[in-house]
Write a protein that holds these residues in place. Structure first.
Motif, PDB file in Angstrom:
ATOM      1  N   PRO A 227       1.499   7.922  12.705  1.00 57.73           N
ATOM      2  CA  PRO A 227       0.184   8.328  12.185  1.00 57.73           C
ATOM      3  C   PRO A 227      -0.834   7.200  12.119  1.00 57.73           C
ATOM      4  CG  PRO A 227       1.766   8.153  10.417  1.00 57.73           C
ATOM      5  CD  PRO A 227       2.548   7.970  11.673  1.00 57.73           C
ATOM      6  N   THR A 228      -0.388   5.916  12.110  1.00 56.33           N
ATOM      7  CA  THR A 228      -1.328   4.790  12.056  1.00 56.33           C
ATOM      8  C   THR A 228      -0.600   3.547  12.533  1.00 56.33           C
ATOM      9  OG1 THR A 228      -2.912   3.597  10.680  1.00 56.33           O
ATOM     10  CG2 THR A 228      -0.776   4.145   9.678  1.00 56.33           C
ATOM     11  N   SER A 229      -1.322   2.436  12.544  1.00 58.65           N
ATOM     12  CA  SER A 229      -0.739   1.170  13.012  1.00 58.65           C
ATOM     13  C   SER A 229      -1.128   0.064  12.041  1.00 58.65           C
ATOM     14  CB  SER A 229      -1.239   0.865  14.436  1.00 58.65           C
ATOM     15  OG  SER A 229      -2.662   0.724  14.454  1.00 58.65           O
ATOM     16  N   ALA A 230      -0.450  -1.097  12.157  1.00 60.65           N
ATOM     17  CA  ALA A 230      -0.711  -2.245  11.279  1.00 60.65           C
ATOM     18  C   ALA A 230      -0.628  -1.830   9.819  1.00 60.65           C
ATOM     19  CB  ALA A 230      -2.075  -2.863  11.615  1.00 60.65           C
ATOM     20  N   TYR A 231       0.426  -1.204   9.459  1.00 60.95           N
ATOM     21  CA  TYR A 231       0.591  -0.639   8.124  1.00 60.95           C
ATOM     22  C   TYR A 231       1.788  -1.293   7.414  1.00 60.95           C
ATOM     23  CZ  TYR A 231       4.397   1.858  10.376  1.00 60.95           C
ATOM     24  OH  TYR A 231       5.549   2.150  11.080  1.00 60.95           O
ATOM     25  N   THR A 232       1.876  -0.926   6.112  1.00 58.90           N
ATOM     26  CA  THR A 232       3.024  -1.304   5.275  1.00 58.90           C
ATOM     27  C   THR A 232       3.399  -0.105   4.419  1.00 58.90           C
ATOM     28  OG1 THR A 232       2.299  -3.613   5.168  1.00 58.90           O
ATOM     29  CG2 THR A 232       3.852  -2.869   3.480  1.00 58.90           C
ATOM     30  N   LEU A 233       4.664   0.266   4.443  1.00 60.41           N
ATOM     31  CA  LEU A 233       5.112   1.388   3.609  1.00 60.41           C
ATOM     32  C   LEU A 233       5.200   0.903   2.158  1.00 60.41           C
ATOM     33  CD1 LEU A 233       7.950   2.913   5.856  1.00 60.41           C
ATOM     34  CD2 LEU A 233       5.569   3.691   5.601  1.00 60.41           C
ATOM     35  N   THR A 234       4.491   1.580   1.295  1.00 58.36           N
ATOM     36  CA  THR A 234       4.468   1.168  -0.112  1.00 58.36           C
ATOM     37  C   THR A 234       5.149   2.172  -1.027  1.00 58.36           C
ATOM     38  OG1 THR A 234       2.279   2.171  -0.342  1.00 58.36           O
ATOM     39  CG2 THR A 234       2.370  -0.190   0.173  1.00 58.36           C
ATOM     40  N   SER A 235       5.005   3.443  -0.788  1.00 65.21           N
ATOM     41  CA  SER A 235       5.637   4.475  -1.640  1.00 65.21           C
ATOM     42  C   SER A 235       6.317   5.486  -0.724  1.00 65.21           C
ATOM     43  CB  SER A 235       4.609   5.183  -2.519  1.00 65.21           C
ATOM     44  OG  SER A 235       4.013   4.262  -3.413  1.00 65.21           O
ATOM     45  N   HIS A 236       7.575   5.854  -1.088  1.00 67.94           N
ATOM     46  CA  HIS A 236       8.320   6.797  -0.268  1.00 67.94           C
ATOM     47  C   HIS A 236       8.347   8.171  -0.930  1.00 67.94           C
ATOM     48  CE1 HIS A 236       9.582   2.865   1.243  1.00 67.94           C
ATOM     49  NE2 HIS A 236      10.052   3.487   2.339  1.00 67.94           N
ATOM     50  N   TYR A 237       8.873   9.097  -0.141  1.00 62.03           N
ATOM     51  CA  TYR A 237       8.957  10.472  -0.634  1.00 62.03           C
ATOM     52  C   TYR A 237       9.991  10.517  -1.783  1.00 62.03           C
ATOM     53  CZ  TYR A 237       9.831  15.501  -0.669  1.00 62.03           C
ATOM     54  OH  TYR A 237      10.000  16.817  -1.036  1.00 62.03           O
ATOM     55  N   GLY A 238       9.638  11.157  -2.928  1.00 64.91           N
ATOM     56  CA  GLY A 238      10.534  11.354  -4.075  1.00 64.91           C
ATOM     57  C   GLY A 238      10.476  10.264  -5.123  1.00 64.91           C
ATOM     58  N   ASP A 239       9.681   9.186  -4.875  1.00 65.70           N
ATOM     59  CA  ASP A 239       9.564   8.158  -5.903  1.00 65.70           C
ATOM     60  C   ASP A 239       8.973   8.789  -7.165  1.00 65.70           C
ATOM     61  OD1 ASP A 239      10.553   6.317  -4.113  1.00 65.70           O
ATOM     62  OD2 ASP A 239       8.594   5.417  -3.632  1.00 65.70           O
ATOM     63  N   SER A 240       9.527   8.351  -8.312  1.00 65.86           N
ATOM     64  CA  SER A 240       9.036   8.904  -9.587  1.00 65.86           C
ATOM     65  C   SER A 240       8.058   7.921 -10.222  1.00 65.86           C
ATOM     66  CB  SER A 240      10.216   9.166 -10.532  1.00 65.86           C
ATOM     67  OG  SER A 240      10.920   7.957 -10.800  1.00 65.86           O
TER      68      SER A 240
END
Length: 352
Positions: A227-240
């Protein structure tokens, strides 16, 4: 031999030759000389030549009236010569007769001369005037003919000039008409060419767009894109956490600078684009199998509807809505329920 005998008025009368001595006789200056004596000799005005001319004209007229005959055919006759000074208009006219002393004999002689001139058609002093009148008439006739010729020549020149002017005007008019016709034809041809080029350009553009769409569809068939480039994953699915109203995170966050391009993960159709509360600016992409992919917190939207191919830019990363910084919140929903975006992307061969 001719002899001279005095007349009753004292003048000499020239007698013709006798019958025995007949021959052609012509008066001379000596034989016609007026007598000398007590009578006054008048000064002749015109000389013997003019008097002889008048006498000759009279003789010719007399011969013309009586017919032409030779000396052998006509009988001998006496010729009486009047005094030269007694002829009016020849040597002075009536004024000379009066000067001679006013004698009755001179007046009778002048009357006889005038009668003879009237009978023969000769009027004193008219010979010169007749010649002058004839010359004047001839001059007038020639002048009139010359004037008529000049008028005819002028009229002919005028007609020639008028014809030339009309021909020149007609030629100029035809030239203008030809130029106008050529101009209109050129304008019509140019307009037709421009319309043809425009149609060809539109057709070429449509063909190019159709070809590009086909190429994109063929290229993206069975393929997917990040979906994009030059990114950083910060929050994942299901985090509370308390940051989410449901108590846990329903998507996958791609932290990236504002304005980073956001792309379609697969070929599909944009069904929704606009403001969506806590999601900020959101785009919803529906895939052929009915799966919906949500793109949230966008700073701008490039596509707001219609079909797109995998990898097409549809918006830009932003920080709109309920966020703590610029990032892309990506949700994947199937049948109205959310699924883990990371697992879904990984299942389609994408290395997130």
């Amino acid at each position: 031999m001719a002899s001279n005998s005095p007349a009753p008025d004292g003048t000499d009368v020239q007698e013709p030759p006798t019958a025995g001595a007949w021959g052609e006789w012509n008066p001379t200056e000596d034989s016609a000389r007026p007598p000398r004596g007590k009578h006054r000799v008048l000064k002749q005005r015109g000389g013997l030549a003019r008097s002889s001319t008048v006498l000759g004209v009279g003789v010719i007229a007399a011969v013309g009236a009586g017919g032409i005959a030779t000396a052998q055919d006509r009988p001998q006759m006496a010729i009486t010569l009047p005094s030269l000074s007694s002829l009016p208009g020849v040597l002075g006219g009536e004024d000379d007769a009066a000067t001679a002393g006013g004698s009755g004999t001179g007046a009778d002689t002048a009357s006889a001369a005038r009668a003879e001139a009237s009978r023969t058609g000769i009027i004193p002093r008219q010979a010169d005037r007749g010649a002058d009148a004839g010359e004047l008439l001839r001059s007038r006739i020639l002048q009139q003919a010359e004037s008529q010729q000049d008028a005819a020549a002028a009229q002919e020149r005028a007609e020639t000039e008028r014809a030339a002017q009309e021909a020149a005007a007609k030629e100029a008019r035809e030239a203008r008409e030809a130029q106008e016709t050529a101009r209109k034809a050129a304008e019509a041809a140019a307009a037709e060419q421009a319309a043809k080029e425009q149609r060809e350009a539109q057709e070429a553009k449509a063909a190019a767009e159709a070809k590009a769409a086909q190429e994109r569809a063929a290229k993206s068939a069975g393929k997917y894109a990040l979906p994009t480039s030059a990114y950083t994953l910060t929050s994942h699915y299901g985090d509370s956490g308390s940051m989410w109203s449901s108590g846990h995170h329903t998507g996958l966050d791609f932290a990236a600078p504002t304005g980073t391009p956001v792309k379609a993960v697969g070929a599909g159709t944009i069904t929704s684009a606009g403001w969506s509360g806590a999601y900020g600016y959101r785009i919803v992409l529906e895939l052929p199998d009915g799966t919906e992919v949500w793109y949230c917190h966008l700073s701008s939207m490039s596509v707001t509807g219609g079909p797109v191919a995998a990898g097409d830019t549809i918006g830009r990363v932003g920080a709109t809505g309920n966020v703590t910084g610029p990032h892309l919140h990506l949700e994947v929903r199937q049948g109205g329920a959310t699924v883990d975006p990371l697992a879904w992307l990984t299942a389609r061969g994408l290395n997130v």
